[in-house]
Scaffold this motif. Structure first.
Motif, PDB file in Angstrom:
ATOM      1  N   ASP A  83       0.833  -1.205   0.000  1.00 36.07           N
ATOM      2  CA  ASP A  83       0.000   0.000   0.000  1.00 36.07           C
ATOM      3  C   ASP A  83       0.868   1.255   0.000  1.00 36.07           C
ATOM      4  O   ASP A  83       0.577   2.222  -0.707  1.00 36.07           O
ATOM      5  N   LEU A  84       1.951   1.224   0.773  1.00 40.74           N
ATOM      6  CA  LEU A  84       2.860   2.364   0.830  1.00 40.74           C
ATOM      7  C   LEU A  84       3.477   2.649  -0.539  1.00 40.74           C
ATOM      8  O   LEU A  84       3.708   3.799  -0.910  1.00 40.74           O
ATOM      9  N   LEU A  85       3.729   1.583  -1.293  1.00 37.51           N
ATOM     10  CA  LEU A  85       4.407   1.734  -2.584  1.00 37.51           C
ATOM     11  C   LEU A  85       3.460   2.006  -3.744  1.00 37.51           C
ATOM     12  O   LEU A  85       3.901   2.442  -4.809  1.00 37.51           O
ATOM     13  N   THR A  86       2.161   1.759  -3.559  1.00 36.05           N
ATOM     14  CA  THR A  86       1.257   1.843  -4.700  1.00 36.05           C
ATOM     15  C   THR A  86       0.123   2.849  -4.555  1.00 36.05           C
ATOM     16  O   THR A  86      -0.453   3.267  -5.563  1.00 36.05           O
ATOM     17  N   ARG A  87      -0.222   3.246  -3.351  1.00 37.29           N
ATOM     18  CA  ARG A  87      -1.391   4.109  -3.186  1.00 37.29           C
ATOM     19  C   ARG A  87      -1.110   5.526  -3.695  1.00 37.29           C
ATOM     20  O   ARG A  87       0.046   5.940  -3.849  1.00 37.29           O
ATOM     21  N   LEU A  88      -2.169   6.239  -3.958  1.00 35.65           N
ATOM     22  CA  LEU A  88      -2.063   7.632  -4.359  1.00 35.65           C
ATOM     23  C   LEU A  88      -1.659   8.469  -3.149  1.00 35.65           C
ATOM     24  O   LEU A  88      -2.332   8.448  -2.119  1.00 35.65           O
ATOM     25  N   LEU A  89      -0.562   9.200  -3.271  1.00 37.96           N
ATOM     26  CA  LEU A  89      -0.053   9.975  -2.148  1.00 37.96           C
ATOM     27  C   LEU A  89      -0.774  11.309  -2.031  1.00 37.96           C
ATOM     28  O   LEU A  89      -1.198  11.893  -3.037  1.00 37.96           O
ATOM     29  N   ALA A  90      -0.892  11.781  -0.804  1.00 36.68           N
ATOM     30  CA  ALA A  90      -1.469  13.094  -0.567  1.00 36.68           C
ATOM     31  C   ALA A  90      -0.464  14.179  -0.933  1.00 36.68           C
ATOM     32  O   ALA A  90       0.738  13.925  -1.071  1.00 36.68           O
ATOM     33  N   GLU A  91      -0.943  15.388  -1.089  1.00 41.06           N
ATOM     34  CA  GLU A  91      -0.039  16.502  -1.364  1.00 41.06           C
ATOM     35  C   GLU A  91       0.883  16.704  -0.153  1.00 41.06           C
ATOM     36  O   GLU A  91       0.457  16.647   0.988  1.00 41.06           O
ATOM     37  N   GLY A  92       2.153  16.919  -0.434  1.00 38.04           N
ATOM     38  CA  GLY A  92       3.115  17.089   0.642  1.00 38.04           C
ATOM     39  C   GLY A  92       3.569  15.785   1.258  1.00 38.04           C
ATOM     40  O   GLY A  92       4.033  15.760   2.400  1.00 38.04           O
ATOM     41  N   GLU A  93       3.447  14.678   0.522  1.00 38.98           N
ATOM     42  CA  GLU A  93       3.813  13.362   1.030  1.00 38.98           C
ATOM     43  C   GLU A  93       4.712  12.670   0.007  1.00 38.98           C
ATOM     44  O   GLU A  93       4.441  12.685  -1.196  1.00 38.98           O
ATOM     45  N   VAL A  95       7.415   9.004  -0.534  1.00 38.50           N
ATOM     46  CA  VAL A  95       7.878   7.713  -0.020  1.00 38.50           C
ATOM     47  C   VAL A  95       9.263   7.458  -0.589  1.00 38.50           C
ATOM     48  O   VAL A  95       9.441   7.422  -1.810  1.00 38.50           O
ATOM     49  N   LEU A  96      10.233   7.291   0.287  1.00 35.60           N
ATOM     50  CA  LEU A  96      11.610   7.046  -0.113  1.00 35.60           C
ATOM     51  C   LEU A  96      12.020   5.639   0.291  1.00 35.60           C
ATOM     52  O   LEU A  96      11.751   5.203   1.418  1.00 35.60           O
ATOM     53  N   SER A  97      12.674   4.954  -0.619  1.00 34.16           N
ATOM     54  CA  SER A  97      13.210   3.624  -0.356  1.00 34.16           C
ATOM     55  C   SER A  97      14.705   3.760  -0.095  1.00 34.16           C
ATOM     56  O   SER A  97      15.438   4.318  -0.921  1.00 34.16           O
ATOM     57  N   LEU A 181      11.275   3.838   3.795  1.00 36.81           N
ATOM     58  CA  LEU A 181      11.136   2.378   3.750  1.00 36.81           C
ATOM     59  C   LEU A 181      12.523   1.757   3.694  1.00 36.81           C
ATOM     60  O   LEU A 181      13.285   2.007   2.761  1.00 36.81           O
ATOM     61  N   ALA A 182      12.867   0.970   4.698  1.00 37.98           N
ATOM     62  CA  ALA A 182      14.191   0.358   4.773  1.00 37.98           C
ATOM     63  C   ALA A 182      14.056  -1.056   5.326  1.00 37.98           C
ATOM     64  O   ALA A 182      12.990  -1.463   5.785  1.00 37.98           O
ATOM     65  N   ASP A 183      15.167  -1.805   5.275  1.00 39.02           N
ATOM     66  CA  ASP A 183      15.138  -3.147   5.849  1.00 39.02           C
ATOM     67  C   ASP A 183      15.433  -3.074   7.342  1.00 39.02           C
ATOM     68  O   ASP A 183      15.557  -2.001   7.923  1.00 39.02           O
ATOM     69  N   ASN A 184      15.567  -4.235   7.968  1.00 38.62           N
ATOM     70  CA  ASN A 184      15.579  -4.291   9.425  1.00 38.62           C
ATOM     71  C   ASN A 184      16.967  -4.307  10.060  1.00 38.62           C
ATOM     72  O   ASN A 184      17.082  -4.639  11.240  1.00 38.62           O
ATOM     73  N   TRP A 196      16.968  10.771  16.366  1.00 33.67           N
ATOM     74  CA  TRP A 196      16.907  11.731  15.254  1.00 33.67           C
ATOM     75  C   TRP A 196      15.480  11.811  14.712  1.00 33.67           C
ATOM     76  O   TRP A 196      14.972  12.906  14.440  1.00 33.67           O
ATOM     77  N   LEU A 197      14.839  10.665  14.526  1.00 38.56           N
ATOM     78  CA  LEU A 197      13.472  10.652  14.003  1.00 38.56           C
ATOM     79  C   LEU A 197      12.506  11.359  14.954  1.00 38.56           C
ATOM     80  O   LEU A 197      11.593  12.063  14.515  1.00 38.56           O
ATOM     81  N   ALA A 198      12.725  11.185  16.265  1.00 35.60           N
ATOM     82  CA  ALA A 198      11.856  11.850  17.230  1.00 35.60           C
ATOM     83  C   ALA A 198      11.978  13.369  17.136  1.00 35.60           C
ATOM     84  O   ALA A 198      11.009  14.095  17.373  1.00 35.60           O
ATOM     85  N   ALA A 199      13.174  13.842  16.741  1.00 35.09           N
ATOM     86  CA  ALA A 199      13.395  15.288  16.616  1.00 35.09           C
ATOM     87  C   ALA A 199      13.008  15.820  15.244  1.00 35.09           C
ATOM     88  O   ALA A 199      13.020  17.036  15.030  1.00 35.09           O
ATOM     89  N   HIS A 200      12.656  14.937  14.317  1.00 40.22           N
ATOM     90  CA  HIS A 200      12.271  15.335  12.956  1.00 40.22           C
ATOM     91  C   HIS A 200      10.957  14.640  12.605  1.00 40.22           C
ATOM     92  O   HIS A 200      10.952  13.629  11.889  1.00 40.22           O
ATOM     93  N   PRO A 201       9.842  15.144  13.097  1.00 37.03           N
ATOM     94  CA  PRO A 201       8.566  14.427  12.998  1.00 37.03           C
ATOM     95  C   PRO A 201       8.036  14.250  11.581  1.00 37.03           C
ATOM     96  O   PRO A 201       7.130  13.434  11.387  1.00 37.03           O
ATOM     97  N   ARG A 202       8.555  14.994  10.611  1.00 33.28           N
ATOM     98  CA  ARG A 202       8.016  14.776   9.253  1.00 33.28           C
ATOM     99  C   ARG A 202       8.565  13.478   8.641  1.00 33.28           C
ATOM    100  O   ARG A 202       8.061  13.014   7.625  1.00 33.28           O
ATOM    101  N   PHE A 203       9.582  12.869   9.260  1.00 31.43           N
ATOM    102  CA  PHE A 203      10.117  11.592   8.795  1.00 31.43           C
ATOM    103  C   PHE A 203       9.436  10.451   9.538  1.00 31.43           C
ATOM    104  O   PHE A 203       9.376  10.444  10.772  1.00 31.43           O
ATOM    105  N   VAL A 204       8.911   9.492   8.779  1.00 35.11           N
ATOM    106  CA  VAL A 204       8.203   8.347   9.354  1.00 35.11           C
ATOM    107  C   VAL A 204       8.882   7.068   8.864  1.00 35.11           C
ATOM    108  O   VAL A 204       8.998   6.850   7.654  1.00 35.11           O
ATOM    109  N   ALA A 205       9.340   6.240   9.787  1.00 29.54           N
ATOM    110  CA  ALA A 205      10.075   5.025   9.423  1.00 29.54           C
ATOM    111  C   ALA A 205       9.131   3.855   9.196  1.00 29.54           C
ATOM    112  O   ALA A 205       8.185   3.631   9.966  1.00 29.54           O
ATOM    113  N   HIS A 206       9.391   3.100   8.127  1.00 27.48           N
ATOM    114  CA  HIS A 206       8.695   1.855   7.830  1.00 27.48           C
ATOM    115  C   HIS A 206       9.759   0.806   7.509  1.00 27.48           C
ATOM    116  O   HIS A 206      10.840   1.137   7.022  1.00 27.48           O
TER     117      HIS A 206
END
Length: 288
Positions: A83-93, A95-97, A181-184, A196-206
């Motif tokens: 879904d992350l890779l195929t759905r229609l993204l909202a404006e201002g969104e 997805v980086l691999s 989107l990254a591996d584990n 770092w992610l907690a201090a930069h809320p616009r970044f969301v890890a998957h």
């Protein structure tokens, strides 16, 4: 006798006390004689028996046993990534691999590479020198195909954070949701990264499921980089290799394009997994 041939072909040579990686027709014929099944038999006869039973024990297929069960939770994880890779993204969104190409070596040659000539391919000197190694941390925009990259001498959370800092500086503030989107591997979710992610809320890890790098589109781009620029490395030193990589990224971004992913792609893969698991479940009781 044919049953003995099939039985042996369906066992590893070690089970018969032989020091072989795999069977071939000559070794199977020899084993039948050792086991006193026949006084003599030709490899050609063994081959015909194997062909009639669709057996080719000299072939190998590398596979990876899953660390996590391929169950409903796994299917849900796959569909979430899909879904992350195929759905229609909202404006201002976006997805980086993200991932890394590690231990890239310059491998300077004794003699310069010779270009192609009529009747002669490109010639690359076989001998090379060791000149260190570099790592490429890269992010692939799954909707535009744009690539961001940094090259480093080491592979740690600190270097991964240098890529995230580069993304934070480069991507406009109007983009308010940056999905990563990254591996584990621990480099991607260690304490420093979490802070770092907690201090930069616009970044969301998957994260992709374990052993599922095929879900990470940047791996496809790495294949293009490897084929088009790193197939026969011949760079004077690490600095030259790093410049070449960054130039390739610049040239790629001039013609960047995304890779076509659809929800049906994931449906097909999940169907194959279900079929494989069902087949394995049917075989295990018989083997027991």
């Amino acid at each position: 006798m044919a049953l003995h041939v099939v039985r042996l072909a369906c066992e590893l040579p070690e089970q018969a006390g032989r020091s072989l990686s795999q069977w071939d027709c000559a070794e199977l014929a020899r084993q039948l004689v050792i086991d006193a099944v026949v006084a003599a038999i030709s490899p050609q006869t063994v081959r015909r028996i194997l062909a009639a039973n669709r057996l080719r024990p000299w072939r190998q297929h590398v596979w990876l046993h899953p660390r996590t069960p391929r169950d409903a939770a796994f299917a849900a994880h796959v569909r979430a990534v899909g879904d992350l890779l195929t759905r229609l993204l909202a404006e201002g969104e976006v997805v980086l691999s993200l991932d890394e190409m590690t231990s890239l070596q310059p491998r300077p040659r004794r003699v310069a590479t010779r270009p192609a000539r009529p009747g002669r391919p490109i010639q690359v000197e076989h001998e090379y020198q060791r000149a260190g190694a570099t790592h490429l941390f890269a992010a692939f925009d799954t909707r535009s195909g744009q690539v961001y990259g940094v090259t480093t001498r080491r592979k740690r959370q600190v270097e991964y954070l240098s890529l995230l800092e580069h993304l934070d500086r480069t991507i406009p503030a109007s983009v308010t949701a940056i999905h990563l989107l990254a591996d584990n591997v621990s480099v991607h979710h260690g304490k420093l990264v979490q802070q770092w992610l907690a201090a930069h809320p616009r970044f969301v890890a998957h994260f992709t499921p374990v052993h599922c790098s095929w879900m990470n589109p940047v791996e496809q781009w790495f294949g293009i980089l490897r084929r088009k620029r790193l197939r026969s490395p011949n760079f004077a030193d690490l600095a030259a290799l790093q410049r070449a990589i960054h130039q390739f990224i610049t040239e790629w971004n001039e013609i960047a394009h995304p890779f076509r992913w659809t929800a049906r792609s994931f449906d097909k893969i999940l169907a194959k997994i279900d079929a494989a698991l069902a087949a394995e479940a049917a075989i295990l009781p018989d083997a027991a």
